[in-house]
Design a protein around this motif. Structure first.
Motif, mmCIF file in Angstrom:
data_model
loop_
_atom_site.group_PDB
_atom_site.id
_atom_site.type_symbol
_atom_site.label_atom_id
_atom_site.label_comp_id
_atom_site.label_asym_id
_atom_site.label_seq_id
_atom_site.Cartn_x
_atom_site.Cartn_y
_atom_site.Cartn_z
ATOM 1 N N ALA A 1 38.660 59.926 41.874
ATOM 2 C CA ALA A 1 40.024 59.983 41.356
ATOM 3 C C ALA A 1 40.690 58.634 41.527
ATOM 4 O O ALA A 1 40.330 57.861 42.402
ATOM 5 N N PRO A 2 41.653 58.315 40.701
ATOM 6 C CA PRO A 2 42.297 57.002 40.795
ATOM 7 C C PRO A 2 43.119 56.872 42.057
ATOM 8 O O PRO A 2 43.714 57.839 42.529
ATOM 9 N N ILE A 3 43.139 55.653 42.582
ATOM 10 C CA ILE A 3 44.000 55.377 43.717
ATOM 11 C C ILE A 3 45.307 54.827 43.200
ATOM 12 O O ILE A 3 45.420 54.409 42.050
ATOM 13 N N GLN A 4 46.317 54.834 44.011
ATOM 14 C CA GLN A 4 47.602 54.271 43.605
ATOM 15 C C GLN A 4 47.518 52.755 43.618
ATOM 16 O O GLN A 4 46.971 52.162 44.551
ATOM 17 N N PRO A 5 48.015 52.091 42.600
ATOM 18 C CA PRO A 5 47.954 50.626 42.585
ATOM 19 C C PRO A 5 48.790 50.027 43.686
ATOM 20 O O PRO A 5 49.843 50.552 44.034
ATOM 21 N N ASP A 6 48.268 48.901 44.232
ATOM 22 C CA ASP A 6 49.043 48.199 45.254
ATOM 23 C C ASP A 6 49.875 47.126 44.579
ATOM 24 O O ASP A 6 49.943 47.042 43.378
ATOM 25 N N THR A 7 50.490 46.296 45.367
ATOM 26 C CA THR A 7 51.325 45.211 44.829
ATOM 27 C C THR A 7 50.706 43.870 45.173
ATOM 28 O O THR A 7 51.363 42.970 45.667
ATOM 29 N N GLY A 8 49.376 43.769 44.907
ATOM 30 C CA GLY A 8 48.642 42.550 45.214
ATOM 31 C C GLY A 8 49.140 41.371 44.419
ATOM 32 O O GLY A 8 49.952 41.486 43.509
ATOM 33 N N ALA A 9 48.525 40.220 44.733
ATOM 34 C CA ALA A 9 48.997 38.974 44.124
ATOM 35 C C ALA A 9 48.834 38.944 42.626
ATOM 36 O O ALA A 9 49.530 38.233 41.931
ATOM 37 N N GLY A 10 47.861 39.745 42.074
ATOM 38 C CA GLY A 10 47.606 39.679 40.646
ATOM 39 C C GLY A 10 48.535 40.529 39.816
ATOM 40 O O GLY A 10 48.586 40.402 38.611
ATOM 41 N N ALA A 11 49.255 41.452 40.393
ATOM 42 C CA ALA A 11 50.120 42.346 39.615
ATOM 43 C C ALA A 11 51.566 42.018 39.897
ATOM 44 O O ALA A 11 52.012 42.046 41.029
ATOM 45 N N SER A 12 52.333 41.724 38.851
ATOM 46 C CA SER A 12 53.741 41.405 39.027
ATOM 47 C C SER A 12 54.562 42.679 39.037
ATOM 48 O O SER A 12 54.121 43.735 38.602
ATOM 49 N N ALA A 13 55.772 42.563 39.505
ATOM 50 C CA ALA A 13 56.658 43.731 39.578
ATOM 51 C C ALA A 13 56.987 44.261 38.201
ATOM 52 O O ALA A 13 57.276 45.437 38.022
ATOM 53 N N THR A 14 56.950 43.399 37.199
ATOM 54 C CA THR A 14 57.293 43.820 35.833
ATOM 55 C C THR A 14 56.076 44.287 35.051
ATOM 56 O O THR A 14 56.184 44.660 33.890
ATOM 57 N N GLY A 15 54.881 44.245 35.675
ATOM 58 C CA GLY A 15 53.687 44.666 34.981
ATOM 59 C C GLY A 15 53.092 43.596 34.102
ATOM 60 O O GLY A 15 52.175 43.856 33.332
ATOM 61 N N HIS A 16 53.596 42.342 34.179
ATOM 62 C CA HIS A 16 53.056 41.260 33.363
ATOM 63 C C HIS A 16 51.647 40.917 33.819
ATOM 64 O O HIS A 16 51.361 40.853 35.011
ATOM 65 N N PHE A 17 50.752 40.723 32.844
ATOM 66 C CA PHE A 17 49.363 40.424 33.162
ATOM 67 C C PHE A 17 48.975 39.109 32.503
ATOM 68 O O PHE A 17 49.248 38.886 31.322
ATOM 69 N N ASP A 18 48.331 38.243 33.277
ATOM 70 C CA ASP A 18 47.881 36.953 32.772
ATOM 71 C C ASP A 18 46.366 36.997 32.597
ATOM 72 O O ASP A 18 45.614 36.891 33.569
ATOM 73 N N PRO A 19 45.868 37.154 31.350
ATOM 74 C CA PRO A 19 44.427 37.292 31.136
ATOM 75 C C PRO A 19 43.636 36.036 31.476
ATOM 76 O O PRO A 19 42.419 36.097 31.641
ATOM 77 N N THR A 20 44.318 34.884 31.573
ATOM 78 C CA THR A 20 43.596 33.656 31.881
ATOM 79 C C THR A 20 43.048 33.659 33.307
ATOM 80 O O THR A 20 42.197 32.836 33.645
ATOM 81 N N ARG A 21 43.522 34.616 34.128
ATOM 82 C CA ARG A 21 43.010 34.695 35.495
ATOM 83 C C ARG A 21 41.651 35.379 35.555
ATOM 84 O O ARG A 21 40.965 35.301 36.566
ATOM 85 N N LEU A 22 41.265 36.053 34.472
ATOM 86 C CA LEU A 22 39.960 36.718 34.442
ATOM 87 C C LEU A 22 38.855 35.704 34.170
ATOM 88 O O LEU A 22 39.041 34.733 33.431
ATOM 89 N N LYS A 23 37.692 35.961 34.751
ATOM 90 C CA LYS A 23 36.525 35.120 34.535
ATOM 91 C C LYS A 23 35.444 35.938 33.845
ATOM 92 O O LYS A 23 35.278 37.131 34.118
ATOM 93 N N THR A 24 34.721 35.289 32.958
ATOM 94 C CA THR A 24 33.647 35.979 32.249
ATOM 95 C C THR A 24 32.623 36.530 33.231
ATOM 96 O O THR A 24 32.079 37.626 33.040
ATOM 97 N N ARG A 25 32.344 35.790 34.309
ATOM 98 C CA ARG A 25 31.371 36.255 35.301
ATOM 99 C C ARG A 25 31.844 37.532 35.982
ATOM 100 O O ARG A 25 31.040 38.370 36.368
ATOM 101 N N GLN A 26 33.162 37.688 36.131
ATOM 102 C CA GLN A 26 33.692 38.923 36.713
ATOM 103 C C GLN A 26 33.415 40.114 35.792
ATOM 104 O O GLN A 26 33.042 41.199 36.250
ATOM 105 N N LEU A 27 33.615 39.904 34.495
ATOM 106 C CA LEU A 27 33.368 40.981 33.541
ATOM 107 C C LEU A 27 31.892 41.346 33.514
ATOM 108 O O LEU A 27 31.526 42.523 33.464
#
Length: 331
Positions: free
Chosen positions: A3-29
């Motif tokens: 089951a899904p866990i509740q999302p935390d407020t880590g460094a990658g997630a902003s309070a407004t839900g803005h996502f920066d795709p440039t932080r992803l790496k092809t090797r991660q995918l």
């Protein structure tokens, strides 16, 4: 799948839900796809050509970027969470698109090789399709082109079965439009043709009743032209011609016309060379045969090979739909 866990407020997630795709790496995918396959960090790391510590670090950074836990760790290995399942699905799509891009770039670097399978009805086979193929071969000589000429009904079926990349044909069944992309061409003009010197050619005008007893060359029953031809007679309450030869082959039809007094309803464009050569000519009769326009047809959502895409681009340009050059194919 847990089951899904509740999302935390880590460094990658902003309070407004803005996502920066440039932080992803092809090797991660690539890593999370391998984790989904192997359910083991060690085995996934080996498959992704990285060390286990490096894989662990990449996964941790990705989870921080997304702000959620993507895999649940347990003694037997790892299992994707619901969040992980979503990202894995999109990661597969992204990696597939990158692979397609690499293949297209490689093909262009190599002079674009491959194959294009195109089907065409007879009118387009005499002008549009040959011109498009000549344009394609001028640009990319190494592409193999296979051209199949058939009735529209057959071509649509073969396109739906995946046996052709594209066709120039008429679509009669509106239900087909849900799965096919259709761009109409100008409608072909038809006439009744006979040999030069045919007794009816010298007449100033002809009536349907005079034409009915003639020996006709017609397409087989079930063909759209044959159906429309039948309808024209029935609308005028005339008996259908009984002296009929059935053929779908243009060379056979033109040979029969030249060596006999038979007549045939045909599109004007394919017969133009025969008329210029003085072998066949249209009868003095206004033949109101409307079959609807043929069009350039492809399967919706189908990813064509680089060779087929280049063929489609040449076909569109020749038809006057696209003049932006060989790199403008958008399919």
């Amino acid at each position: 799948m847990t089951a899904p866990i509740q999302p935390d407020t880590g460094a990658g997630a902003s309070a407004t839900g803005h996502f920066d795709p440039t932080r992803l790496k092809t090797r991660q995918l690539a890593l999370i796809v391998q984790l989904d396959i192997h359910r083991s960090v060690l085995h996934a790391a080996n498959a992704a050509h990285m060390t286990q510590p490096g894989a662990t670090k990449l996964l941790r950074e990705l989870e921080e970027t997304m702000g959620v836990e993507l895999f649940e760790r347990h003694p037997r290995g790892v299992e994707p969470t619901w969040y992980g399942e979503v990202l894995i699905r999109h990661a597969r799509s992204v990696l597939a698109e990158l692979q397609h891009a690499y293949e297209e770039v490689s093909a262009l670097k190599a002079g674009l090789t491959g194959q294009a399978m195109i089907g065409t009805e007879v009118t387009a086979a005499t002008n549009l399709v040959p011109q498009a193929v000549a344009l394609l071969k001028k640009r990319f000589p190494k592409i193999r082109v296979n051209i199949e000429m058939e009735f529209s009904e057959v071509l649509v079926q073969r396109l739906q079965e995946g046996k052709l990349d594209m066709i120039v044909a008429r679509i009669r069944n509106p239900d087909d439009l849900a799965e096919l992309h259709y761009v109409p061409l100008a409608e072909a003009q038809h006439a009744l043709f006979a040999r030069v010197g045919h007794p009816l050619v010298k007449r100033k005008a002809l009536s349907w009743s005079e034409l009915a007893p003639q020996t006709w060359i017609l397409p087989p029953k079930g063909n759209v032209m044959r159906n429309r031809f039948t309808q024209l007679f029935l609308e005028r309450k005339l008996a259908l011609p009984t002296d009929v030869v059935e053929s779908s082959s243009l060379p056979v039809i033109t040979s029969l016309l030249q060596m006999s007094d038979m007549i045939a309803p045909l599109a004007r464009e394919p017969l133009r060379p025969y008329c210029i050569a003085g072998a066949i000519e249209p009868l003095p009769f206004e033949f109101d045969l409307k079959l609807g326009p043929a069009g350039i047809v492809t399967r919706r959502g189908e990813r064509l090979s680089p060779g087929a895409r280049a063929m489609l681009q040449a076909l569109r340009e020749t038809a006057g739909f696209d003049t932006q050059g060989p790199g403008a194919a958008d399919h």
